[in-house]
Write a protein that holds these residues in place. Sequence first.
Motif, PDB file in Angstrom:
ATOM      1  N   GLN A 175       5.652 -16.393 -26.608  1.00 26.55           N
ATOM      2  CA  GLN A 175       5.539 -17.714 -27.210  1.00 26.55           C
ATOM      3  C   GLN A 175       6.910 -18.263 -27.604  1.00 26.55           C
ATOM      4  OE1 GLN A 175       2.749 -16.722 -30.307  1.00 26.55           O
ATOM      5  NE2 GLN A 175       1.006 -17.506 -29.160  1.00 26.55           N
ATOM      6  N   ARG A 176       7.780 -17.408 -28.086  1.00 28.73           N
ATOM      7  CA  ARG A 176       9.121 -17.857 -28.465  1.00 28.73           C
ATOM      8  C   ARG A 176       9.929 -18.250 -27.230  1.00 28.73           C
ATOM      9  NH1 ARG A 176      11.251 -13.061 -32.023  1.00 28.73           N
ATOM     10  NH2 ARG A 176      13.170 -14.290 -31.922  1.00 28.73           N
ATOM     11  N   LEU A 177       9.750 -17.539 -26.136  1.00 25.99           N
ATOM     12  CA  LEU A 177      10.407 -17.934 -24.895  1.00 25.99           C
ATOM     13  C   LEU A 177       9.917 -19.299 -24.440  1.00 25.99           C
ATOM     14  CD1 LEU A 177      10.472 -14.641 -22.776  1.00 25.99           C
ATOM     15  CD2 LEU A 177      12.452 -15.944 -23.546  1.00 25.99           C
ATOM     16  N   GLU A 178       8.600 -19.503 -24.542  1.00 29.79           N
ATOM     17  CA  GLU A 178       8.021 -20.783 -24.149  1.00 29.79           C
ATOM     18  C   GLU A 178       8.594 -21.926 -24.986  1.00 29.79           C
ATOM     19  OE1 GLU A 178       3.666 -23.032 -24.142  1.00 29.79           O
ATOM     20  OE2 GLU A 178       3.840 -20.923 -24.682  1.00 29.79           O
ATOM     21  N   ARG A 223       8.769 -18.511 -14.254  1.00 32.10           N
ATOM     22  CA  ARG A 223       7.503 -17.849 -14.568  1.00 32.10           C
ATOM     23  C   ARG A 223       7.537 -17.263 -15.975  1.00 32.10           C
ATOM     24  NH1 ARG A 223       5.932 -13.277 -10.437  1.00 32.10           N
ATOM     25  NH2 ARG A 223       6.188 -15.062  -9.042  1.00 32.10           N
ATOM     26  N   ALA A 224       8.649 -16.609 -16.315  1.00 35.19           N
ATOM     27  CA  ALA A 224       8.769 -16.016 -17.645  1.00 35.19           C
ATOM     28  C   ALA A 224       8.704 -17.077 -18.734  1.00 35.19           C
ATOM     29  CB  ALA A 224      10.074 -15.233 -17.742  1.00 35.19           C
ATOM     30  N   LEU A 225       9.277 -18.248 -18.466  1.00 36.52           N
ATOM     31  CA  LEU A 225       9.322 -19.311 -19.461  1.00 36.52           C
ATOM     32  C   LEU A 225       7.991 -20.043 -19.599  1.00 36.52           C
ATOM     33  CD1 LEU A 225      12.822 -20.851 -18.674  1.00 36.52           C
ATOM     34  CD2 LEU A 225      12.206 -19.461 -20.659  1.00 36.52           C
ATOM     35  N   GLN A 226       7.254 -20.184 -18.490  1.00 35.55           N
ATOM     36  CA  GLN A 226       6.071 -21.038 -18.490  1.00 35.55           C
ATOM     37  C   GLN A 226       4.743 -20.285 -18.477  1.00 35.55           C
ATOM     38  OE1 GLN A 226       6.291 -24.287 -15.606  1.00 35.55           O
ATOM     39  NE2 GLN A 226       8.513 -24.051 -15.495  1.00 35.55           N
ATOM     40  N   GLN A 227       4.791 -18.970 -18.385  1.00 35.46           N
ATOM     41  CA  GLN A 227       3.551 -18.210 -18.232  1.00 35.46           C
ATOM     42  C   GLN A 227       2.581 -18.456 -19.384  1.00 35.46           C
ATOM     43  OE1 GLN A 227       4.015 -14.027 -17.517  1.00 35.46           O
ATOM     44  NE2 GLN A 227       1.828 -13.662 -17.311  1.00 35.46           N
ATOM     45  N   GLN A 228       3.069 -18.458 -20.619  1.00 31.96           N
ATOM     46  CA  GLN A 228       2.170 -18.631 -21.757  1.00 31.96           C
ATOM     47  C   GLN A 228       1.504 -20.002 -21.733  1.00 31.96           C
ATOM     48  OE1 GLN A 228       1.563 -16.058 -23.774  1.00 31.96           O
ATOM     49  NE2 GLN A 228      -0.047 -17.216 -24.809  1.00 31.96           N
ATOM     50  N   GLU A 229       2.266 -21.032 -21.367  1.00 32.22           N
ATOM     51  CA  GLU A 229       1.696 -22.373 -21.292  1.00 32.22           C
ATOM     52  C   GLU A 229       0.624 -22.458 -20.210  1.00 32.22           C
ATOM     53  OE1 GLU A 229       3.119 -26.999 -20.389  1.00 32.22           O
ATOM     54  OE2 GLU A 229       4.594 -25.374 -20.505  1.00 32.22           O
ATOM     55  N   ILE A 230       0.903 -21.850 -19.062  1.00 35.42           N
ATOM     56  CA  ILE A 230      -0.075 -21.866 -17.964  1.00 35.42           C
ATOM     57  C   ILE A 230      -1.313 -21.061 -18.355  1.00 35.42           C
ATOM     58  CG2 ILE A 230      -0.471 -21.220 -15.555  1.00 35.42           C
ATOM     59  CD1 ILE A 230       2.553 -21.624 -15.110  1.00 35.42           C
ATOM     60  N   ARG A 289      16.568  -9.798 -20.835  1.00 33.43           N
ATOM     61  CA  ARG A 289      17.255  -8.998 -19.806  1.00 33.43           C
ATOM     62  C   ARG A 289      16.254  -8.144 -19.041  1.00 33.43           C
ATOM     63  NH1 ARG A 289      21.065  -7.916 -23.916  1.00 33.43           N
ATOM     64  NH2 ARG A 289      20.573  -5.694 -23.936  1.00 33.43           N
ATOM     65  N   PHE A 290      15.287  -7.607 -19.758  1.00 32.47           N
ATOM     66  CA  PHE A 290      14.262  -6.801 -19.101  1.00 32.47           C
ATOM     67  C   PHE A 290      13.483  -7.631 -18.081  1.00 32.47           C
ATOM     68  CE2 PHE A 290       9.754  -5.683 -18.914  1.00 32.47           C
ATOM     69  CZ  PHE A 290       9.836  -4.413 -18.361  1.00 32.47           C
ATOM     70  N   LEU A 291      13.049  -8.838 -18.478  1.00 33.10           N
ATOM     71  CA  LEU A 291      12.284  -9.688 -17.561  1.00 33.10           C
ATOM     72  C   LEU A 291      13.088 -10.026 -16.313  1.00 33.10           C
ATOM     73  CD1 LEU A 291      10.556 -12.191 -20.044  1.00 33.10           C
ATOM     74  CD2 LEU A 291       9.508 -10.264 -18.850  1.00 33.10           C
ATOM     75  N   ALA A 292      14.377 -10.306 -16.508  1.00 33.71           N
ATOM     76  CA  ALA A 292      15.217 -10.640 -15.362  1.00 33.71           C
ATOM     77  C   ALA A 292      15.367  -9.440 -14.432  1.00 33.71           C
ATOM     78  CB  ALA A 292      16.587 -11.121 -15.845  1.00 33.71           C
ATOM     79  N   ALA A 293      15.594  -8.257 -15.014  1.00 37.85           N
ATOM     80  CA  ALA A 293      15.758  -7.058 -14.198  1.00 37.85           C
ATOM     81  C   ALA A 293      14.446  -6.673 -13.519  1.00 37.85           C
ATOM     82  CB  ALA A 293      16.265  -5.901 -15.067  1.00 37.85           C
ATOM     83  N   GLU A 294      13.337  -6.807 -14.224  1.00 38.21           N
ATOM     84  CA  GLU A 294      12.037  -6.488 -13.648  1.00 38.21           C
ATOM     85  C   GLU A 294      11.740  -7.413 -12.460  1.00 38.21           C
ATOM     86  OE1 GLU A 294       7.624  -5.604 -15.436  1.00 38.21           O
ATOM     87  OE2 GLU A 294       8.528  -7.531 -15.923  1.00 38.21           O
TER      88      GLU A 294
END
Length: 250
Positions: free
Chosen positions: A45-48, A218-225, A64-69
């Motif tokens: 939610q904070r990323l969103e 995707r990491a930024l918008q996933q919660q909104e979607i 960093r984890f999301l980017a590496a994953e």
Amino acid sequence: MKRAIWGLALLCPALLLAGLVLRPATEPPLTVAPEQGALRHQLAQRLEQGETGESDPLMARYQRFLAAEGSLTVPADPGLASLQLLFDEREELRQQLFTPSEQEQLFTEDRLMEQWTLRRKALAEASEADKPGLATGLEIWLAEQPQWFREAEASSHLLGELQALEPLAPAERDAVLQETLGQEATDRLHQLDQSRQAFDQQLAGYLGELTSLSVGDRALQQQEILSHWFQPEQWRRVEALTRLKLGENP
């Protein structure tokens, strides 16, 4: 008729789980203990909301984890060996970036889904001689898992067996169900099947929208979607299915 008997043999063991599957599940609120998924929801939610992690080391490491994953290679034709490699790489990233306590709060559900996937893959790829032992091992492992996970697996198993009856003509399928269960239970299973189809359509739309984005977006918008397609009480189930489906299928 042979197909009907075969379908009935598949269906009967799982019908003991029908009461469990049809009972509405109450999802925990996002403010409950971190091991139930709250911390991951909070970070998403904070990323969103556009936070960058500049003032929060945990947020920065999670980004960093999301980017590496997202840079890991997902197997085009996932088998046991290739999935094991992918999951090992994910686990290495977790251990590099997070403390054991943080890993437990953030990735307990991911790890369960990965173990479940590997055990199912091992069973599917095993020789006939090895299948009974692996199947028993899977049953023992499932019995040791949290209740929410056992209920999700039971739901998936029952719906899969209901789908095994789909090749039958509708009248023949209903006759098998009514003879075995009675009219009331058959009606409830019809309702379950309709709910499953509606959920599958929602999930397909959600995944289609999600996979059309770049890894970063995707990491930024996933919660909104996720909020657009599903109610909050469905989020944990959808997120678990999303991690599994996107992990197995690019």
